[in-house]
Design a protein around this motif. Structure first.
Motif, short mmCIF file in Angstrom:
data_model
loop_
_atom_site.label_atom_id
_atom_site.label_comp_id
_atom_site.label_asym_id
_atom_site.label_seq_id
_atom_site.Cartn_x
_atom_site.Cartn_y
_atom_site.Cartn_z
N SER A 59 0.90 -1.29 -0.02
CA SER A 59 0.18 0.07 0.11
C SER A 59 0.79 1.36 -0.13
CB SER A 59 -0.96 0.02 1.26
OG SER A 59 -1.66 1.13 1.38
N GLN A 60 0.30 2.31 -0.24
CA GLN A 60 0.71 3.46 -0.42
C GLN A 60 0.89 4.24 0.88
OE1 GLN A 60 2.81 5.42 -2.77
NE2 GLN A 60 2.98 3.59 -3.99
N PRO A 74 -1.80 4.94 5.91
CA PRO A 74 -2.29 4.65 4.62
C PRO A 74 -2.90 5.87 3.91
CG PRO A 74 -3.40 3.28 6.39
CD PRO A 74 -2.61 4.44 7.10
N ASN A 76 -4.78 6.06 1.30
CA ASN A 76 -6.21 6.36 0.91
C ASN A 76 -7.02 7.12 2.12
OD1 ASN A 76 -5.96 4.09 2.62
ND2 ASN A 76 -7.25 2.92 1.34
N SER A 77 -6.46 7.07 3.38
CA SER A 77 -7.11 7.80 4.38
C SER A 77 -6.57 9.19 4.80
CB SER A 77 -7.05 6.88 5.82
OG SER A 77 -7.51 5.64 5.45
N SER A 79 -6.80 13.08 3.82
CA SER A 79 -7.22 14.05 2.72
C SER A 79 -6.33 15.27 2.38
CB SER A 79 -8.29 14.67 3.74
OG SER A 79 -8.99 15.76 3.00
N GLN A 151 6.19 9.91 1.51
CA GLN A 151 5.26 9.03 0.96
C GLN A 151 6.00 7.90 0.39
OE1 GLN A 151 2.13 10.66 -1.94
NE2 GLN A 151 2.31 8.67 -2.88
#
Length: 192
Positions: A59-60, A74, A76-77, A79, A151
């Motif tokens: 995962s990124q 994560p 994707n969480s 914003s 990241q």
């Protein structure tokens, strides 16, 4: 649907319609420590959702520093990330909040979540604060971290059965220098 022998077939033959199937799926998912759910709409159909634990996934992630240790969030969480001045923090009903594009977002200290109970207030901070805006469903919260790092792609490993219920942590990863970084469970932080 998951009871042994349940069938929607109008006729039962030697090879079909005997109600063998979904109970096997459910027991297999449970053995893998997962969950299965069904969402049905009359006349439209059904959606089956199977959730399995993270055993090994890539995962990124956004890497951050909290109390001198590196943690992964994560991507994707996440914003957005931002830097705020301590004087821009307001208090509403005893809770620290920031106003971001006309939206009030509560903020919490990662240091207080992960062990430093003294880090409850931000007003006395001498420097600007690094904030990661986390989202889970419709809810958002700002997580104040010591430092935003980078990241990167991480390999997620589960914590094992003895640590699987650890609050605020969903897994671990090994970072470039061989150290272990814990992965923050965003749902727990947002619901804090």
């Amino acid at each position: 649907m998951f009871h042994p022998g349940f069938s929607t077939a109008q006729e039962i033959t030697d090879v079909s319609g005997r109600g063998v199937g979904m109970d096997i799926v459910r027991s297999t998912v449970k053995k893998l420590d997962g969950q299965i759910s069904i969402n049905s709409e009359p006349g439209k159909g059904s959606t089956f959702k199977i959730t399995l634990p993270l055993t090994l996934a890539i995962s990124q992630a956004l890497m951050v520093k909290i109390l001198g240790d590196i943690f992964a969030i994560p991507l994707n969480s996440v914003s957005e990330t931002l830097t705020i001045e301590p004087q821009n923090i307001k208090k509403i009903r005893g809770m620290d909040v920031i106003v971001l594009r006309e939206t009030t977002i509560p903020i919490v200290s990662a240091a207080s979540i992960f062990g430093n109970e003294k880090q409850k207030t931000f007003k006395n901070s001498a420097k600007d604060l690094s904030v990661v805006i986390l989202k889970s469903g419709e809810r958002k919260v700002g997580l104040v971290v010591e430092q935003l790092l980078n990241q990167q792609e991480i390999v997620i490993k589960s914590l094992g059965k003895y640590l699987q219920d650890t609050r605020y942590i969903s897994g671990a990863t090994i970072i470039g220098d061989g150290d272990v970084a814990l992965i923050i469970d965003v749902r727990d932080v947002v619901s804090k």
